[in-house]
Enzyme design. Sequence first.
Site, PDB file in Angstrom:
ATOM      1  N   LYS A   1       2.049 -11.256   1.767  1.00  0.00           N
ATOM      2  CA  LYS A   1       2.809 -10.656   2.857  1.00  0.00           C
ATOM      3  C   LYS A   1       2.170  -9.307   3.175  1.00  0.00           C
ATOM      4  CE  LYS A   1       5.655  -7.659   3.490  1.00  0.00           C
ATOM      5  NZ  LYS A   1       5.126  -7.062   4.722  1.00  0.00           N
ATOM      6  N   PRO A   2       1.342  -9.263   4.221  1.00  0.00           N
ATOM      7  CA  PRO A   2       0.694  -7.990   4.564  1.00  0.00           C
ATOM      8  C   PRO A   2       1.682  -7.049   5.249  1.00  0.00           C
ATOM      9  CG  PRO A   2       0.114  -9.671   6.175  1.00  0.00           C
ATOM     10  CD  PRO A   2       1.004 -10.344   5.157  1.00  0.00           C
TER      11      PRO A   2
ATOM     12  N   SER B   1       4.872   2.040  -1.649  1.00  0.00           N
ATOM     13  CA  SER B   1       5.553   3.265  -2.073  1.00  0.00           C
ATOM     14  C   SER B   1       6.329   3.044  -3.372  1.00  0.00           C
ATOM     15  CB  SER B   1       6.509   3.710  -0.974  1.00  0.00           C
ATOM     16  OG  SER B   1       7.455   2.698  -0.739  1.00  0.00           O
TER      17      SER B   1
ATOM     18  N   GLU C   1       1.121  -0.998  -7.833  1.00  0.00           N
ATOM     19  CA  GLU C   1       0.223   0.100  -7.459  1.00  0.00           C
ATOM     20  C   GLU C   1       1.021   0.971  -6.503  1.00  0.00           C
ATOM     21  OE1 GLU C   1      -2.685   0.701  -8.695  1.00  0.00           O
ATOM     22  OE2 GLU C   1      -3.218  -1.190  -9.635  1.00  0.00           O
TER      23      GLU C   1
ATOM     24  N   ARG D   1     -10.302  11.532   3.346  1.00  0.00           N
ATOM     25  CA  ARG D   1     -10.607  10.097   3.400  1.00  0.00           C
ATOM     26  C   ARG D   1      -9.377   9.380   3.962  1.00  0.00           C
ATOM     27  NH1 ARG D   1     -10.336   6.246  -1.435  1.00  0.00           N
ATOM     28  NH2 ARG D   1     -11.420   4.384  -0.736  1.00  0.00           N
TER      29      ARG D   1
ATOM     30  N   CYS E   1      -3.325   6.702  -1.310  1.00  0.00           N
ATOM     31  CA  CYS E   1      -2.557   7.019  -2.520  1.00  0.00           C
ATOM     32  C   CYS E   1      -3.351   7.956  -3.411  1.00  0.00           C
ATOM     33  CB  CYS E   1      -2.224   5.746  -3.268  1.00  0.00           C
ATOM     34  SG  CYS E   1      -3.680   4.736  -3.576  1.00  0.00           S
TER      35      CYS E   1
ATOM     36  N   GLU F   1       4.553  12.918  -1.519  1.00  0.00           N
ATOM     37  CA  GLU F   1       3.289  12.411  -1.006  1.00  0.00           C
ATOM     38  C   GLU F   1       3.169  12.802   0.478  1.00  0.00           C
ATOM     39  OE1 GLU F   1       3.112   8.173  -1.494  1.00  0.00           O
ATOM     40  OE2 GLU F   1       1.011   8.253  -2.032  1.00  0.00           O
TER      41      GLU F   1
ATOM     42  N   SER G   1     -12.510   5.415  -6.580  1.00  0.00           N
ATOM     43  CA  SER G   1     -12.354   3.977  -6.319  1.00  0.00           C
ATOM     44  C   SER G   1     -13.679   3.256  -6.518  1.00  0.00           C
ATOM     45  CB  SER G   1     -11.887   3.756  -4.881  1.00  0.00           C
ATOM     46  OG  SER G   1     -10.693   4.463  -4.663  1.00  0.00           O
TER      47      SER G   1
END
Length: 506
Positions: free
Chosen positions: A199-200, A254, A275, A303, A309, A406, A466
Amino acid sequence: MSDSMRVSIGDLADSSRVDDERALLASLPTGVFVGGEWRASSDGATFAVTDPSTGETLLDIADATPDDGEAALAAAHGAQREWARTAPRERAEILRRAFDLVTARADDFALLMTLEMGKPLAEARGEVAYGAEFLRWFSEEASRISGRYATAPDGRSRLLVTKRPVGPSLFITPWNFPLAMATRKIAPAIAAGCTMVLKPAALTPLTSLLFATVLEEAGLPAGVLNIVQTTRAGAVTGPLIRDPRLKKLSFTGSTGVGTRLIADAAEQVLRVSMELGGNAPLLVFDDADLDQAVDGAMLAKLRNGGEACTAANRLIVHEAVLDEFTDRLVARMRTHTIARGTAPDSKIGPLVDEGTRTKVHELVEDAVASGATIALGGRAVPGSGWFYEPTVLTGLAPDARILHEEIFGPVAPIVSFATEEEAVELANDTEFGLVAYAFTKDLARGLRLSEELDVGMFGLNTGIVSNPAAPFGGVKQSGLGREGGFEGIEEYLETRYVGIADPFGV
Ligand code: NAP
């Protein structure tokens, strides 16, 4: 707007580029992807995906219902047994072909991500390369899944330990890295032999649809990957998380949504990987190479326009280099051109939507109200799209919200410290623990920090960590589990132990 900040939104009128965009969008499937077929949603509903640079609709696509979610899980469940039996080499070769196909179509993937998410094309190309690498890395890992055979310590039995695919998995992904957040889950799941439902994010589903066509072309069997893009996230995924056919939930997003999903998953003791959010500190010591520190801060802060995140959320700088570092960072951030991501000179695209921009500005206003000074930026860019000026704040009060939440935007709050101990205390003063960065020439200090900072990842003299070959993930409220590296495939494997009587019958 700051006088010398460059804003160029004139790219919108370039007609050949508009033709390319239209052709790419027209080539995309618009249905949900279930059991190897593209179909309309069960109630025929659709939703619009928009361009955050203009607010205009890019494409209308199927809006999955709970029934579509159920059908997708049924397809994944139906395909699981046979898929688990495929040779690891066969799964590896599908992944390798997918890597080649994504790489060959890098321009299409990059343009599509720029259109639906807003990031500059150069950054989108970087994400294509990063996202594709998970396909290559896990194609290499697929044939290295192993176990062990051992004699029990008392010599009276044998121990056989094997790895099995976990089974049908549900993936819920965010909008900020539309390709990489999907391949980071899909590639290890394919390598391990799991089927899945993706599920994007509703803001950026188009990249996943294009990616599904690539996996079909690479030979992924029907039902192994199913996609249910929807505006009804909870209604579609909730029943799946409670369904005993589902064996795994992997979520990137989140901390607020993640904690609710962990609670839902607890009902059937579902395995989860999470994540979640971050609040990364970036420490600059007085012995740092300031060129390297400013380069690193630019990367860690800007970036993806700060919508990452891993974004440096707090720049914690030794008082002896505070003024020089601040001046140099302001000078560099000022040169970043704000423009639609398709413009050749774009360095900062729009934020993803109005709500994100409103929140960023509220955090800046709150900081200023509690005494901070704006050294650069501090305003939304007027006109269409959700653009926000690269911003630097100094003189922050310790309880300013921006130091604890955040930001998800191009805003750099700078605070100072006097001792290493104070720097560590400030850095760890957060419920998040995803990543930290530090700049120092003292290797012993760097190693001390790697042990003292409460994080899953640490960048020493670099603003980016990353890497598909490394385990990505956080501690504290930044999550559970790791993606990428040797560790990434373990999230999709179950350990099975077989006890065997002593074959010598002693
Ligand atoms: P989000 O609001 O939590 O959404 C993430 C995904 O969860 C989206 O697909 C969303 O669907 C879905 N969702 C929302 N509510 C749901 C519910 N009740 N049940 C099931 N699914 C639900 O996060 P976001 O704004 O997209 O992404 C930004 C966040 O992701 C930040 O906190 C960032 O730090 C985090 N992130 C973490 C990592 C990492 O690796 N640690 C990487 C990237 C991003 P909709 O699109 O329909 O809302």
